[in-house]
Design an enzyme around this catalytic site. Structure first.
Site, PDB file in Angstrom:
ATOM      1  N   ASN A  10       0.872  -1.185   0.000  1.00 15.43           N
ATOM      2  CA  ASN A  10       0.000   0.000   0.000  1.00 15.43           C
ATOM      3  C   ASN A  10       0.901   1.224   0.000  1.00 15.43           C
ATOM      4  O   ASN A  10       1.520   1.539   1.022  1.00 15.43           O
ATOM      5  CB  ASN A  10      -0.896  -0.034   1.252  1.00 15.43           C
ATOM      6  CG  ASN A  10      -1.712   1.241   1.408  1.00 15.43           C
ATOM      7  OD1 ASN A  10      -1.780   2.057   0.492  1.00 15.43           O
ATOM      8  ND2 ASN A  10      -2.327   1.411   2.576  1.00 15.43           N
ATOM      9  N   LYS A  12       0.093   4.277  -0.218  1.00 12.38           N
ATOM     10  CA  LYS A  12      -0.513   5.463   0.406  1.00 12.38           C
ATOM     11  C   LYS A  12      -0.274   6.690  -0.506  1.00 12.38           C
ATOM     12  O   LYS A  12      -0.287   6.552  -1.724  1.00 12.38           O
ATOM     13  CB  LYS A  12       0.020   5.644   1.825  1.00 12.38           C
ATOM     14  CG  LYS A  12      -0.119   4.350   2.650  1.00 12.38           C
ATOM     15  CD  LYS A  12       0.157   4.536   4.115  1.00 12.38           C
ATOM     16  CE  LYS A  12      -0.008   3.188   4.826  1.00 12.38           C
ATOM     17  NZ  LYS A  12       0.086   3.296   6.278  1.00 12.38           N
ATOM     18  N   HIS A  93      -9.321   1.522   5.308  1.00 14.49           N
ATOM     19  CA  HIS A  93      -8.027   1.681   5.978  1.00 14.49           C
ATOM     20  C   HIS A  93      -8.197   2.640   7.164  1.00 14.49           C
ATOM     21  O   HIS A  93      -8.982   3.588   7.098  1.00 14.49           O
ATOM     22  CB  HIS A  93      -6.993   2.234   4.989  1.00 14.49           C
ATOM     23  CG  HIS A  93      -5.601   2.135   5.527  1.00 14.49           C
ATOM     24  ND1 HIS A  93      -5.124   3.024   6.457  1.00 14.49           N
ATOM     25  CD2 HIS A  93      -4.601   1.236   5.315  1.00 14.49           C
ATOM     26  CE1 HIS A  93      -3.880   2.679   6.782  1.00 14.49           C
ATOM     27  NE2 HIS A  93      -3.544   1.597   6.094  1.00 14.49           N
ATOM     28  N   GLU A  95      -6.495   5.001   8.126  1.00 13.31           N
ATOM     29  CA  GLU A  95      -6.255   6.409   7.785  1.00 13.31           C
ATOM     30  C   GLU A  95      -7.494   7.028   7.147  1.00 13.31           C
ATOM     31  O   GLU A  95      -7.735   8.236   7.285  1.00 13.31           O
ATOM     32  CB  GLU A  95      -5.012   6.504   6.882  1.00 13.31           C
ATOM     33  CG  GLU A  95      -3.742   6.244   7.692  1.00 13.31           C
ATOM     34  CD  GLU A  95      -2.603   5.590   6.947  1.00 13.31           C
ATOM     35  OE1 GLU A  95      -2.596   5.598   5.709  1.00 13.31           O
ATOM     36  OE2 GLU A  95      -1.697   5.056   7.633  1.00 13.31           O
ATOM     37  N   GLU A 164      -5.084  -4.572  10.852  1.00 15.44           N
ATOM     38  CA  GLU A 164      -4.014  -3.590  11.024  1.00 15.44           C
ATOM     39  C   GLU A 164      -4.230  -2.829  12.328  1.00 15.44           C
ATOM     40  O   GLU A 164      -5.004  -1.852  12.359  1.00 15.44           O
ATOM     41  CB  GLU A 164      -4.013  -2.588   9.863  1.00 15.44           C
ATOM     42  CG  GLU A 164      -3.769  -3.224   8.509  1.00 15.44           C
ATOM     43  CD  GLU A 164      -3.188  -2.229   7.514  1.00 15.44           C
ATOM     44  OE1 GLU A 164      -2.149  -2.544   6.934  1.00 15.44           O
ATOM     45  OE2 GLU A 164      -3.752  -1.131   7.337  1.00 15.44           O
ATOM     46  N   GLY A 170       3.183   2.184  10.836  1.00 16.56           N
ATOM     47  CA  GLY A 170       4.234   3.197  10.675  1.00 16.56           C
ATOM     48  C   GLY A 170       5.020   3.477  11.939  1.00 16.56           C
ATOM     49  O   GLY A 170       5.747   4.463  12.016  1.00 16.56           O
ATOM     50  N   SER A 209       3.757  -2.251  10.291  1.00 21.73           N
ATOM     51  CA  SER A 209       5.207  -2.374  10.499  1.00 21.73           C
ATOM     52  C   SER A 209       5.759  -3.734  10.082  1.00 21.73           C
ATOM     53  O   SER A 209       6.678  -4.253  10.713  1.00 21.73           O
ATOM     54  CB  SER A 209       5.570  -2.057  11.958  1.00 21.73           C
ATOM     55  OG  SER A 209       5.284  -0.705  12.244  1.00 21.73           O
TER      56      SER A 209
HETATM   57  P1  13P Z   1       3.371   0.327   7.616  1.00 21.00           P
HETATM   58  O1  13P Z   1       3.809  -0.994   6.993  1.00 21.00           O
HETATM   59  O2  13P Z   1       4.118   1.505   7.097  1.00 21.00           O
HETATM   60  O3  13P Z   1       3.325   0.211   9.104  1.00 21.00           O
HETATM   61  O4  13P Z   1       1.856   0.580   7.120  1.00 21.00           O
HETATM   62  C1  13P Z   1       0.927  -0.443   7.244  1.00 21.00           C
HETATM   63  C2  13P Z   1      -0.302  -0.045   6.522  1.00 21.00           C
HETATM   64  O5  13P Z   1      -1.005   0.842   6.929  1.00 21.00           O
HETATM   65  C3  13P Z   1      -0.612  -0.763   5.279  1.00 21.00           C
HETATM   66  O6  13P Z   1      -1.906  -0.504   4.842  1.00 21.00           O
END
Ligand code: 13P
Length: 252
Positions: A10, A12, A93, A95, A164, A170, A209
């Protein structure tokens, strides 16, 4: 649980044409790992370019609108993603849920729109740190599934769920193996409660992560059918190390 391990990047809000070389390198190497299903969700602006750049991997959107078309400035519909060459889209997601105020009902409508457009859907769920500390992680995730799983006739073959934990995204922090195992079992039970026997085949990914050095451990956990990878999917080198870890496990 059916299917190859599924490793999805992803990107983003990252990526311009300069990153097409990364996706080409990912695609070339993915061809050497036939026991792993590999996909990337670039920003929508790159979908057409990525479609033309790859042969083996799947490509997808990161979100879609619940409606097919209309006066929704800035939004992109599931049929538009399909038209741009997407195979799937991520929905729900954290976010999007947090920064765009998406409710479970919104996410469910988006997942249903994706499936109706012929896309596969990766539906994200996950608890915050406060919810986990309060001992409510499984209850929260169960509620998200109840509210946001698409209600469709028959087995949800084109649905994957991504667990997640918000606090692991992150941050470099990951839950313990025991906590991931317990959550994935709880998600499995909920999917079977929602879909009946077909719920046993829905792929459940872990995200948060995931890196080369923890991928093998996470992917070995029962009912972890793959990984949704953020930061480590932005270069071919770091993403392919995760794909390679999945391939080694698939060879065992
Ligand atoms: P990270 O791998 O950067 O922690 O992000 C995970 C994520 O949100 C994937 O959709």
């Amino acid at each position: 649980m059916a299917g190859l391990p599924y490793i999805v990047g992803n990107w983003k809000m990252n990526g311009t044409r300069a990153m097409l070389s990364e996706v080409r390198a990912i695609d070339r190497s993915a061809a050497r790992f036939p026991k792993v299903q590999v996909a990337v969700a670039p920003p929508a602006t790159l979908l057409y370019r990525v479609r033309d750049a790859v042969e083996v991997i799947g490509i997808g959107g990161q979100d879609c609108h619940a409606k097919d078309s209309g006066a929704f400035t800035g939004d992109i519909s599931a049929p538009m993603l399909k038209d741009a060459g997407a195979d799937f889209t991520i929905v729900g997601h954290s976010e999007r849920r947090t920064l765009h105020g998406e409710s479970d009902a919104d996410v469910r409508s988006k997942a249903e729109a994706a499936l109706a457009a012929g896309l596969a859907a990766i539906l994200c769920v996950g608890e915050t740190e406060a919810e986990r500390d309060a001992g409510r992680a499984e209850e929260v995730v169960g509620g998200q599934l109840e509210g946001s799983c698409p209600r469709i006739d028959g087995a949800p073959e084109k649905l994957s769920v991504a667990y997640e934990p918000v606090w692991a995204i992150g941050t470099g922090r990951v839950p313990s193996v025991e906590d991931v195992a317990a959550m994935h079992k709880s998600i499995r039970d909920k999917l079977v409660a929602i879909y009946g026997a077909g719920g046993a085949d829905v792929r459940i990914l872990y995200g948060g992560s995931v890196k080369a050095d923890n991928a093998a451990e996470l992917l070995s956990i029962p009912d972890v059918g793959g990984a949704l990878v953020g930061g480590a999917s932005l270069t071919a080198e770091s993403f392919l190390a995760i794909v390679g870890a999945a391939a080694s496990l698939a060879d065992d």
